[in-house]
Design a protein around this motif. Structure first.
Motif, PDB file in Angstrom:
ATOM      1  N   GLN A   1      -4.687  -3.400  -8.021  1.00 45.91           N
ATOM      2  CA  GLN A   1      -4.619  -4.854  -8.173  1.00 45.91           C
ATOM      3  C   GLN A   1      -3.362  -5.172  -8.976  1.00 45.91           C
ATOM      4  O   GLN A   1      -3.258  -4.811 -10.149  1.00 45.91           O
ATOM      5  CB  GLN A   1      -5.865  -5.371  -8.901  1.00 45.91           C
ATOM      6  CG  GLN A   1      -7.154  -5.163  -8.112  1.00 45.91           C
ATOM      7  CD  GLN A   1      -8.396  -5.503  -8.916  1.00 45.91           C
ATOM      8  OE1 GLN A   1      -8.435  -5.329 -10.129  1.00 45.91           O
ATOM      9  NE2 GLN A   1      -9.423  -5.989  -8.241  1.00 45.91           N
ATOM     10  N   ARG A   2      -2.396  -5.834  -8.336  1.00 45.92           N
ATOM     11  CA  ARG A   2      -1.143  -6.190  -9.008  1.00 45.92           C
ATOM     12  C   ARG A   2      -0.375  -7.197  -8.173  1.00 45.92           C
ATOM     13  O   ARG A   2      -0.740  -7.490  -7.021  1.00 45.92           O
ATOM     14  CB  ARG A   2      -0.294  -4.947  -9.240  1.00 45.92           C
ATOM     15  CG  ARG A   2       0.208  -4.263  -7.973  1.00 45.92           C
ATOM     16  CD  ARG A   2       0.966  -2.991  -8.306  1.00 45.92           C
ATOM     17  NE  ARG A   2       1.422  -2.289  -7.098  1.00 45.92           N
ATOM     18  CZ  ARG A   2       1.983  -1.085  -7.119  1.00 45.92           C
ATOM     19  NH1 ARG A   2       2.154  -0.465  -8.274  1.00 45.92           N
ATOM     20  NH2 ARG A   2       2.364  -0.506  -5.997  1.00 45.92           N
TER      21      ARG A   2
ATOM     22  N   SER B   1       0.833  -1.200   0.000  1.00 46.92           N
ATOM     23  CA  SER B   1       0.000   0.000   0.000  1.00 46.92           C
ATOM     24  C   SER B   1       0.869   1.252   0.000  1.00 46.92           C
ATOM     25  O   SER B   1       0.555   2.236  -0.683  1.00 46.92           O
ATOM     26  CB  SER B   1      -0.921   0.013   1.218  1.00 46.92           C
ATOM     27  OG  SER B   1      -1.695   1.183   1.253  1.00 46.92           O
TER      28      SER B   1
ATOM     29  N   ARG C   1      -7.886   1.964  -5.323  1.00 50.61           N
ATOM     30  CA  ARG C   1      -7.546   0.546  -5.123  1.00 50.61           C
ATOM     31  C   ARG C   1      -6.622   0.068  -6.235  1.00 50.61           C
ATOM     32  O   ARG C   1      -6.802   0.438  -7.397  1.00 50.61           O
ATOM     33  CB  ARG C   1      -8.827  -0.293  -5.130  1.00 50.61           C
ATOM     34  CG  ARG C   1      -8.604  -1.763  -4.813  1.00 50.61           C
ATOM     35  CD  ARG C   1      -9.919  -2.517  -4.793  1.00 50.61           C
ATOM     36  NE  ARG C   1     -10.484  -2.656  -6.132  1.00 50.61           N
ATOM     37  CZ  ARG C   1     -11.469  -3.503  -6.434  1.00 50.61           C
ATOM     38  NH1 ARG C   1     -12.011  -4.245  -5.479  1.00 50.61           N
ATOM     39  NH2 ARG C   1     -11.938  -3.587  -7.661  1.00 50.61           N
TER      40      ARG C   1
ATOM     41  N   HIS D   1      -2.461  -9.231  -5.663  1.00 50.56           N
ATOM     42  CA  HIS D   1      -2.995  -8.744  -4.398  1.00 50.56           C
ATOM     43  C   HIS D   1      -3.787  -7.458  -4.636  1.00 50.56           C
ATOM     44  O   HIS D   1      -3.588  -6.762  -5.620  1.00 50.56           O
ATOM     45  CB  HIS D   1      -1.864  -8.447  -3.403  1.00 50.56           C
ATOM     46  CG  HIS D   1      -1.234  -9.684  -2.821  1.00 50.56           C
ATOM     47  ND1 HIS D   1      -0.977  -9.840  -1.481  1.00 50.56           N
ATOM     48  CD2 HIS D   1      -0.800 -10.823  -3.417  1.00 50.56           C
ATOM     49  CE1 HIS D   1      -0.422 -11.020  -1.264  1.00 50.56           C
ATOM     50  NE2 HIS D   1      -0.292 -11.628  -2.434  1.00 50.56           N
ATOM     51  N   THR D   2      -4.670  -7.179  -3.706  1.00 52.21           N
ATOM     52  CA  THR D   2      -5.430  -5.929  -3.737  1.00 52.21           C
ATOM     53  C   THR D   2      -5.086  -5.118  -2.499  1.00 52.21           C
ATOM     54  O   THR D   2      -5.108  -5.642  -1.383  1.00 52.21           O
ATOM     55  CB  THR D   2      -6.945  -6.197  -3.755  1.00 52.21           C
ATOM     56  OG1 THR D   2      -7.279  -6.909  -4.945  1.00 52.21           O
ATOM     57  CG2 THR D   2      -7.726  -4.891  -3.729  1.00 52.21           C
ATOM     58  N   SER D   3      -4.743  -3.863  -2.697  1.00 52.97           N
ATOM     59  CA  SER D   3      -4.495  -2.972  -1.565  1.00 52.97           C
ATOM     60  C   SER D   3      -5.055  -1.604  -1.925  1.00 52.97           C
ATOM     61  O   SER D   3      -5.562  -1.387  -3.034  1.00 52.97           O
ATOM     62  CB  SER D   3      -2.999  -2.889  -1.230  1.00 52.97           C
ATOM     63  OG  SER D   3      -2.279  -2.375  -2.326  1.00 52.97           O
ATOM     64  N   ALA D   4      -4.981  -0.682  -0.987  1.00 53.54           N
ATOM     65  CA  ALA D   4      -5.613   0.623  -1.205  1.00 53.54           C
ATOM     66  C   ALA D   4      -4.779   1.737  -0.596  1.00 53.54           C
ATOM     67  O   ALA D   4      -3.985   1.525   0.321  1.00 53.54           O
ATOM     68  CB  ALA D   4      -7.013   0.636  -0.597  1.00 53.54           C
TER      69      ALA D   4
ATOM     70  N   ARG E   1     -10.798  -0.682   1.619  1.00 51.59           N
ATOM     71  CA  ARG E   1     -10.837  -1.133   0.226  1.00 51.59           C
ATOM     72  C   ARG E   1     -12.252  -1.177  -0.327  1.00 51.59           C
ATOM     73  O   ARG E   1     -12.468  -1.117  -1.520  1.00 51.59           O
ATOM     74  CB  ARG E   1     -10.214  -2.539   0.117  1.00 51.59           C
ATOM     75  CG  ARG E   1      -8.706  -2.536   0.158  1.00 51.59           C
ATOM     76  CD  ARG E   1      -8.150  -3.879  -0.261  1.00 51.59           C
ATOM     77  NE  ARG E   1      -8.693  -4.968   0.524  1.00 51.59           N
ATOM     78  CZ  ARG E   1      -7.943  -5.857   1.155  1.00 51.59           C
ATOM     79  NH1 ARG E   1      -6.646  -5.757   1.150  1.00 51.59           N
ATOM     80  NH2 ARG E   1      -8.497  -6.841   1.808  1.00 51.59           N
TER      81      ARG E   1
ATOM     82  N   ARG F   1     -14.150   2.385  -2.513  1.00 54.75           N
ATOM     83  CA  ARG F   1     -13.212   2.821  -3.537  1.00 54.75           C
ATOM     84  C   ARG F   1     -13.886   3.746  -4.550  1.00 54.75           C
ATOM     85  O   ARG F   1     -15.080   3.646  -4.804  1.00 54.75           O
ATOM     86  CB  ARG F   1     -12.627   1.614  -4.265  1.00 54.75           C
ATOM     87  CG  ARG F   1     -13.660   0.822  -5.049  1.00 54.75           C
ATOM     88  CD  ARG F   1     -13.104  -0.523  -5.510  1.00 54.75           C
ATOM     89  NE  ARG F   1     -14.062  -1.220  -6.365  1.00 54.75           N
ATOM     90  CZ  ARG F   1     -15.064  -1.943  -5.931  1.00 54.75           C
ATOM     91  NH1 ARG F   1     -15.265  -2.078  -4.628  1.00 54.75           N
ATOM     92  NH2 ARG F   1     -15.871  -2.570  -6.777  1.00 54.75           N
TER      93      ARG F   1
ATOM     94  N   ASN G   1      -5.758  -1.596 -12.312  1.00 58.58           N
ATOM     95  CA  ASN G   1      -5.503  -3.021 -12.538  1.00 58.58           C
ATOM     96  C   ASN G   1      -4.273  -3.168 -13.425  1.00 58.58           C
ATOM     97  O   ASN G   1      -4.330  -2.902 -14.631  1.00 58.58           O
ATOM     98  CB  ASN G   1      -6.735  -3.666 -13.182  1.00 58.58           C
ATOM     99  CG  ASN G   1      -6.588  -5.174 -13.315  1.00 58.58           C
ATOM    100  OD1 ASN G   1      -5.696  -5.651 -14.003  1.00 58.58           O
ATOM    101  ND2 ASN G   1      -7.472  -5.913 -12.664  1.00 58.58           N
TER     102      ASN G   1
ATOM    103  N   THR H   1     -10.112   2.007  -9.512  1.00 51.88           N
ATOM    104  CA  THR H   1      -9.283   0.803  -9.437  1.00 51.88           C
ATOM    105  C   THR H   1      -8.209   0.856 -10.519  1.00 51.88           C
ATOM    106  O   THR H   1      -8.495   1.190 -11.670  1.00 51.88           O
ATOM    107  CB  THR H   1     -10.130  -0.478  -9.621  1.00 51.88           C
ATOM    108  OG1 THR H   1     -11.020  -0.609  -8.507  1.00 51.88           O
ATOM    109  CG2 THR H   1      -9.243  -1.716  -9.691  1.00 51.88           C
TER     110      THR H   1
END
Length: 358
Positions: free
Chosen positions: A185-186, A117, A183, A197-200, A302, A305, A310, A308
């Motif tokens: 996604q990587r 994050s 958010r 993973h997903t983080s914010a 998260r 949001r 991605n 996003t």
């Protein structure tokens, strides 16, 4: 609604007269204020003149068509011109956010996701700095706390326009829509199995307030000094140069440690404090309005949001407007205008619908 354009045309003419007045010209602050208002009304006045000319051309063509049928062929194009001119004028007559001409203080804060994050918060900070560079805005990082892997736990940056920007082009007019949770996604650099993973990270945007606009009683402030932490130049980590200011009535706390001087950190913290207090006052005045400022999220969760990012699909999605594009690399390099414009257009459409009842 279009009737209000006449009042704006009259005000514009009066401002032009005042700009030529030696009394106004001899007062720099007053002259600057008049010139700023004059410039702000300019596009609306030009749109009104264009609409009037289009109406006159259409009227003349209709009269000529009564005597010469060939002129009737021009009517559809002239009617379309009138419609387009009226639509532009109507949009320019939508009441503007009174803070749209302001500069901003933008904050980025890491949320869920630990080091990943913080790295993403660093990516967002660089994105905004690059975007400001593309637009010719000046930036100044007021305070930043780096993470172990080179990201940012939190950072604050001042973004200022150069000169007098056109209506809708100042930092607040564009960046106010960036407030909320972003958010990502990587595959993190800390992930050894290659899993996504997903983080914010959270972004807050505040219009910068002048000292004369926000009155702060020194007796309401608790000021603490402490030793700076993290990378820095000479004196950082060796003297009590960092400053933490607590505004006791509201509980707002601001700390700054980037500068070597305690006085410089104090001034930077006061700038942020003024912006936060101005923001709180705005939200209190407009608590009943569902506008962009009151929608800025105050927790870095998260689930709340606004956008996003991605990486595997090189895609960016804005969840408020439905905007999607597969040019994430360009966006992260500062090419934010199309994303922001989708928010500007949606906000404008909502304001127009509220005015017309449609």
């Amino acid at each position: 609604m279009l009737d209000s354009a006449e009042a704006i045309v009259a005000e514009h003419a009066e401002l032009e007269r005042r700009m030529a007045d030696p009394v106004v010209a001899s007062d720099p602050d007053r002259a600057r204020e008049v010139a700023k208002r004059y410039a702000a009304l300019g596009p609306t006045v030009a749109a009104h003149h264009a609409w009037v000319r289009a109406l006159e051309d259409l009227g003349a063509a209709r009269e000529l068509a009564l005597e010469e049928p060939a002129f009737a062929e021009e009517l559809p194009a002239l009617e379309a011109t009138v419609t387009a001119a009226e639509d532009r004028l109507r949009r320019l007559l939508i009441p503007r956010d009174p803070d749209d001409d302001r500069d901003v203080i933008l904050e980025v804060k890491a949320g869920e996701g630990g080091e990943e994050s913080a790295l993403f918060a660093g990516d967002l900070l660089r994105m905004y700095l690059r975007h400001a560079e593309r637009r010719g805005w000046r930036t100044d990082v007021l305070d930043a706390t780096e993470s172990d892997l080179g990201g940012y736990k939190d950072a604050r940056v001042s973004i200022k326009a150069r000169g007098n920007p056109q209506p809708g082009d100042a930092p607040w007019a564009r960046l106010k829509f960036e407030g909320g949770v972003h958010r990502v996604q990587r595959v993190p650099v800390t992930e050894s199995q290659g899993r996504i993973h997903t983080s914010a990270a959270g972004v807050w945007v505040m219009p910068e307030a002048e000292e004369v606009e926000v009155s702060i009683d020194p007796n309401d402030l608790r000021i603490d000094v402490f030793r700076s932490s993290g990378p820095g130049g000479q004196s950082v980590n060796t003297t009590d140069s960092a400053v933490r200011i607590t505004h006791v009535p509201t509980g707002v706390v601001v700390s700054c440690q980037n500068e070597k001087s305690q006085l410089q950190n104090r001034e930077a913290a006061l700038r942020v404090l003024r912006a936060r207090l101005h923001q709180l006052a705005m939200e209190e005045r407009q608590a009943a309005d569902a506008d962009a400022r009151s929608s800025q999220v105050r927790t870095v969760d998260r689930s709340e949001r606004i956008r996003t990012y991605n990486y595997p699909e090189n895609r960016i999605s804005d969840h408020r407007t439905g905007f999607k594009a597969h040019n994430l690399d360009a966006v992260l390099d500062g090419d934010l205008d199309p994303v922001i414009q989708s928010c500007v257009d949606a906000d404008e459409a909502a304001r127009l619908a509220a005015l017309t009842g449609r």
